[in-house]
Design an enzyme around this catalytic site. Structure first.
Site, PDB file in Angstrom:
ATOM      1  N   HIS A   1       0.852  -1.196   0.000  1.00 45.16           N
ATOM      2  CA  HIS A   1       0.000   0.000   0.000  1.00 45.16           C
ATOM      3  C   HIS A   1       0.883   1.240   0.000  1.00 45.16           C
ATOM      4  O   HIS A   1       1.979   1.233   0.540  1.00 45.16           O
ATOM      5  CB  HIS A   1      -0.895   0.016   1.250  1.00 45.16           C
ATOM      6  CG  HIS A   1      -2.081   0.900   1.110  1.00 45.16           C
ATOM      7  ND1 HIS A   1      -2.033   2.240   1.407  1.00 45.16           N
ATOM      8  CD2 HIS A   1      -3.324   0.649   0.668  1.00 45.16           C
ATOM      9  CE1 HIS A   1      -3.228   2.775   1.181  1.00 45.16           C
ATOM     10  NE2 HIS A   1      -4.024   1.833   0.722  1.00 45.16           N
TER      11      HIS A   1
ATOM     12  N   ASP B   1      -7.943  -5.281  -0.705  1.00 51.58           N
ATOM     13  CA  ASP B   1      -8.315  -6.062  -1.898  1.00 51.58           C
ATOM     14  C   ASP B   1      -7.938  -7.524  -1.807  1.00 51.58           C
ATOM     15  O   ASP B   1      -8.302  -8.315  -2.682  1.00 51.58           O
ATOM     16  CB  ASP B   1      -7.631  -5.444  -3.129  1.00 51.58           C
ATOM     17  CG  ASP B   1      -8.139  -4.045  -3.387  1.00 51.58           C
ATOM     18  OD1 ASP B   1      -7.326  -3.113  -3.439  1.00 51.58           O
ATOM     19  OD2 ASP B   1      -9.371  -3.880  -3.483  1.00 51.58           O
TER      20      ASP B   1
HETATM   21  C1  SDX Z   1      -5.955   0.305  -3.120  1.00 50.99           C
HETATM   22  O1  SDX Z   1      -4.331   4.768  -1.899  1.00 50.99           O
HETATM   23  C2  SDX Z   1      -5.290   4.079  -1.388  1.00 50.99           C
HETATM   24  O2  SDX Z   1      -5.785   4.344  -0.314  1.00 50.99           O
HETATM   25  C3  SDX Z   1      -5.782   2.951  -2.243  1.00 50.99           C
HETATM   26  C4  SDX Z   1      -6.827   2.069  -1.590  1.00 50.99           C
HETATM   27  C5  SDX Z   1      -8.127   2.802  -1.397  1.00 50.99           C
HETATM   28  O3  SDX Z   1      -8.912   2.367  -0.542  1.00 50.99           O
HETATM   29  O4  SDX Z   1      -8.398   3.748  -2.178  1.00 50.99           O
HETATM   30  O5  SDX Z   1      -6.351   1.591  -0.351  1.00 50.99           O
HETATM   31  C6  SDX Z   1      -7.150   0.867  -2.480  1.00 50.99           C
HETATM   32  O6  SDX Z   1      -5.643   0.698  -4.214  1.00 50.99           O
HETATM   33  C7  SDX Z   1      -5.100  -0.688  -2.370  1.00 50.99           C
HETATM   34  C8  SDX Z   1      -3.860  -1.144  -3.183  1.00 50.99           C
HETATM   35  C9  SDX Z   1      -4.327  -2.157  -4.202  1.00 50.99           C
HETATM   36  N1  SDX Z   1      -3.246  -2.526  -5.117  1.00 50.99           N
HETATM   37  C10 SDX Z   1      -2.674  -3.718  -5.080  1.00 50.99           C
HETATM   38  O7  SDX Z   1      -2.891  -4.572  -4.213  1.00 50.99           O
HETATM   39  C11 SDX Z   1      -1.710  -3.995  -6.221  1.00 50.99           C
HETATM   40  C12 SDX Z   1      -0.450  -4.652  -5.660  1.00 50.99           C
HETATM   41  N2  SDX Z   1       0.235  -3.710  -4.814  1.00 50.99           N
HETATM   42  C13 SDX Z   1       1.058  -2.812  -5.469  1.00 50.99           C
HETATM   43  O8  SDX Z   1       1.206  -2.707  -6.799  1.00 50.99           O
HETATM   44  C14 SDX Z   1       1.719  -1.780  -4.588  1.00 50.99           C
HETATM   45  O9  SDX Z   1       1.853  -2.259  -3.320  1.00 50.99           O
HETATM   46  C15 SDX Z   1       1.043  -0.430  -4.560  1.00 50.99           C
HETATM   47  C16 SDX Z   1       0.817   0.088  -5.929  1.00 50.99           C
HETATM   48  C17 SDX Z   1      -0.257  -0.529  -3.826  1.00 50.99           C
HETATM   49  C18 SDX Z   1       1.997   0.460  -3.859  1.00 50.99           C
HETATM   50  O10 SDX Z   1       3.186   0.414  -4.625  1.00 50.99           O
HETATM   51  P1  SDX Z   1       4.466   1.214  -4.160  1.00 50.99           P
HETATM   52  O11 SDX Z   1       4.120   2.654  -3.977  1.00 50.99           O
HETATM   53  O12 SDX Z   1       5.617   0.887  -5.043  1.00 50.99           O
HETATM   54  O13 SDX Z   1       4.691   0.577  -2.718  1.00 50.99           O
HETATM   55  P2  SDX Z   1       5.928   0.815  -1.853  1.00 50.99           P
HETATM   56  O14 SDX Z   1       6.615   2.098  -2.177  1.00 50.99           O
HETATM   57  O15 SDX Z   1       5.499   0.604  -0.443  1.00 50.99           O
HETATM   58  O16 SDX Z   1       6.909  -0.395  -2.297  1.00 50.99           O
HETATM   59  C19 SDX Z   1       7.986  -0.712  -1.461  1.00 50.99           C
HETATM   60  C20 SDX Z   1       8.722  -1.828  -2.151  1.00 50.99           C
HETATM   61  C21 SDX Z   1       9.041  -1.560  -3.623  1.00 50.99           C
HETATM   62  O17 SDX Z   1      10.238  -2.236  -3.891  1.00 50.99           O
HETATM   63  P3  SDX Z   1      11.614  -1.354  -3.930  1.00 50.99           P
HETATM   64  O18 SDX Z   1      11.420  -0.280  -4.979  1.00 50.99           O
HETATM   65  O19 SDX Z   1      11.782  -0.771  -2.538  1.00 50.99           O
HETATM   66  O20 SDX Z   1      12.682  -2.349  -4.307  1.00 50.99           O
HETATM   67  O21 SDX Z   1       7.898  -3.025  -2.153  1.00 50.99           O
HETATM   68  C22 SDX Z   1       7.682  -3.432  -3.489  1.00 50.99           C
HETATM   69  C23 SDX Z   1       7.937  -2.245  -4.372  1.00 50.99           C
HETATM   70  O22 SDX Z   1       8.370  -2.688  -5.646  1.00 50.99           O
HETATM   71  N3  SDX Z   1       6.267  -3.845  -3.560  1.00 50.99           N
HETATM   72  C24 SDX Z   1       5.851  -5.077  -3.853  1.00 50.99           C
HETATM   73  C25 SDX Z   1       4.450  -5.023  -3.767  1.00 50.99           C
HETATM   74  N4  SDX Z   1       4.058  -3.799  -3.444  1.00 50.99           N
HETATM   75  C26 SDX Z   1       5.202  -3.076  -3.304  1.00 50.99           C
HETATM   76  N5  SDX Z   1       6.523  -6.213  -4.165  1.00 50.99           N
HETATM   77  C27 SDX Z   1       5.765  -7.280  -4.402  1.00 50.99           C
HETATM   78  N6  SDX Z   1       4.387  -7.331  -4.342  1.00 50.99           N
HETATM   79  C28 SDX Z   1       3.727  -6.216  -4.029  1.00 50.99           C
HETATM   80  N7  SDX Z   1       2.390  -6.242  -3.982  1.00 50.99           N
END
Ligand code: SDX
Length: 392
Positions: free
Chosen positions: A270, A327
């Site tokens: 998130h 989700d």
């Molecule tokens: C919603 O904003 C909101 O409030 C949204 C929401 C709402 O109610 O409106 O809560 C609803 O959209 C929830 C999120 C739903 N999306 C997913 O579940 C899709 C899978 N998750 C992601 O794609 C991701 O976690 C995001 C898009 C939600 C956040 O991505 P970020 O901003 O890159 O997350 P981060 O900065 O915390 O990541 C830290 C690290 C990164 O690696 P590095 O760059 O540090 O090497 O963790 C990795 C990311 O690549 N990472 C993941 C991951 N999510 C983040 N690795 C594997 N699987 C994942 N799901």
């Protein structure tokens, strides 16, 4: 300032807006709507009451709730011409494509609630959007499966009405299952608002230009559709089904950790929560209730539970602070109730409409509000002279 919170001035410097509606503490996994925890609202309230709270800032008295619910109920029918609007879509259109089109077209049907400067019209538009989303969502589903549309039944609850319009048929009576109705209502509460997420920010940005509320909500629906945002519930269940069995989980966890693999665990991570999403906690409990009540045993749920257990004990996910979000489990419940995965984000949009509308009203009534205009870090070419084509 209250004793309960210490606001980070540095945070406000990156804030896109000021709001009184929803508060999130991502590190602590706290979600408050007008000061009430999501856990208490999910357990003790209902979606109509939460809609009133988000719109008005206070929990309603019994009379206020009755009046509000009656008003919403009386707006659930859509203009009859809207039904013909649906017939322009292919039957296999994704229901979110239909939602974008139909909701965006509402301003073509309800001219008496598009003047954003008229407080009375803002209220009518707000009520119409909350009231008509279930009807439009159910119509999108019915159209996709080739069944007739059902008119709203005002004797039912907001959520019961939606279930009947979705799963009922003219040929026989539809009896609302109270456990499913309660679970669906709770799912709507869990998705109602979430501070300045991507789709809410889209609604605010569109609204800041003075666009009518129906167009602004259509913009929010389009943004929510993305798999990184509201589309994650559909993607998460598809991922769990692709994993299929518990023994294949390590293969997918390895892929999620591989920087050369674009695969991410859908329903995990998130932008704000660096702790357990409090909505996921309620969602997991609700899965157990619904599957038990419906007598459904879905191997996908076992995969979800084991995937969560393994991920939460994996150093990579611990270090990255990746936890299940809202989700991760929602698709298991929605599938058990009978929704196809293509309807999952539609349900998210249905529930989030009240949050979008509340945030839009807050923005539009802010006397200091100006048109949104994000800036950029320019990294392109410096100024240079035009080169005639023969010299290039
Ligand atoms: C919603 O904003 C909101 O409030 C949204 C929401 C709402 O109610 O409106 O809560 C609803 O959209 C929830 C999120 C739903 N999306 C997913 O579940 C899709 C899978 N998750 C992601 O794609 C991701 O976690 C995001 C898009 C939600 C956040 O991505 P970020 O901003 O890159 O997350 P981060 O900065 O915390 O990541 C830290 C690290 C990164 O690696 P590095 O760059 O540090 O090497 O963790 C990795 C990311 O690549 N990472 C993941 C991951 N999510 C983040 N690795 C594997 N699987 C994942 N799901």
């Amino acid at each position: 300032q209250t004793g309960a919170f210490t606001y980070d001035p540095g945070f406000t410097s990156t804030a896109s807006c000021k709001s009184d509606i929803t508060y999130i503490d991502g590190d602590e996994g706290v979600l408050l709507h007008r000061g009430y925890t999501i856990g208490e609202l999910a357990e003790q309230s209902n979606f109509m009451e939460v809609c009133y709270l988000l719109l008005n800032g206070e929990l309603p008295t019994a009379d206020e709730l009755d009046t509000f619910t009656h008003t919403i109920t009386r707006h659930t029918m859509v203009h009859e011409q809207l039904a013909t609007f649906f017939r322009g879509f292919r039957r296999d259109a994704h229901p979110m494509a239909i939602m974008c089109g139909v909701v965006g077209a509402l301003s073509a049907f309800y001219h008496d609630s598009t003047d954003i400067h008229d407080p009375a019209q803002r209220v009518i538009a707000s009520h119409r959007l909350i009231a008509k989303m279930p009807t439009i969502a159910a119509m999108a589903y019915k159209y996709s499966v080739g069944q007739p549309f059902l008119y709203p039944d005002n004797s039912l609850s907001y959520t019961g009405n939606f279930l009947r319009m979705t799963f009922g048929v003219p040929a026989e009576p539809y009896v609302v299952n109270p456990v499913v109705e309660k679970a669906m209502d709770r799912i709507f509460i869990l998705h109602a608002d979430h501070e300045q997420n991507a789709s809410t920010s889209t609604v605010r940005l569109a609204g800041s230009s003075g666009a009518n509320p129906f167009a602004c909500i259509a913009a929010g629906i389009a943004c929510l559709w993305g798999p990184a945002h509201g589309g994650a519930n559909e993607a998460a269940l598809n991922m769990l089904r692709e994993i299929g069995t518990v023994d294949r989980i390590p293969e997918f966890i390895a892929r999620a950790k591989d920087k050369n693999d674009p695969f991410r665990l859908m329903g995990f991570g998130h932008r704000v929560y660096k702790n357990y999403d409090p909505r996921a906690t309620v969602m997991q409990t609700t899965v157990k209730e619904v599957l038990g009540e419906l007598g459904v045993t879905d191997p996908v749920f076992d995969v979800a539970i084991e995937l969560e257990r393994l991920a939460l004990s994996d150093p990579y996910f611990i270090e990255k602070k990746l936890f299940p979000n809202v989700d991760f489990y929602s698709g298991v419940i929605l599938s058990a109730i009978g929704f196809p995965t293509s309807m999952f984000t539609v349900l998210f949009a249905l529930a989030r409409t009240v949050g979008w509308v509340a945030q839009w009203n807050e923005m539009i009534t802010d006397p200091d509000q100006k048109i949104g205009r994000p800036r950029q870090l320019y990294s392109g070419a410096a100024q240079r002279d035009y080169a005639p084509i023969g010299t290039r």
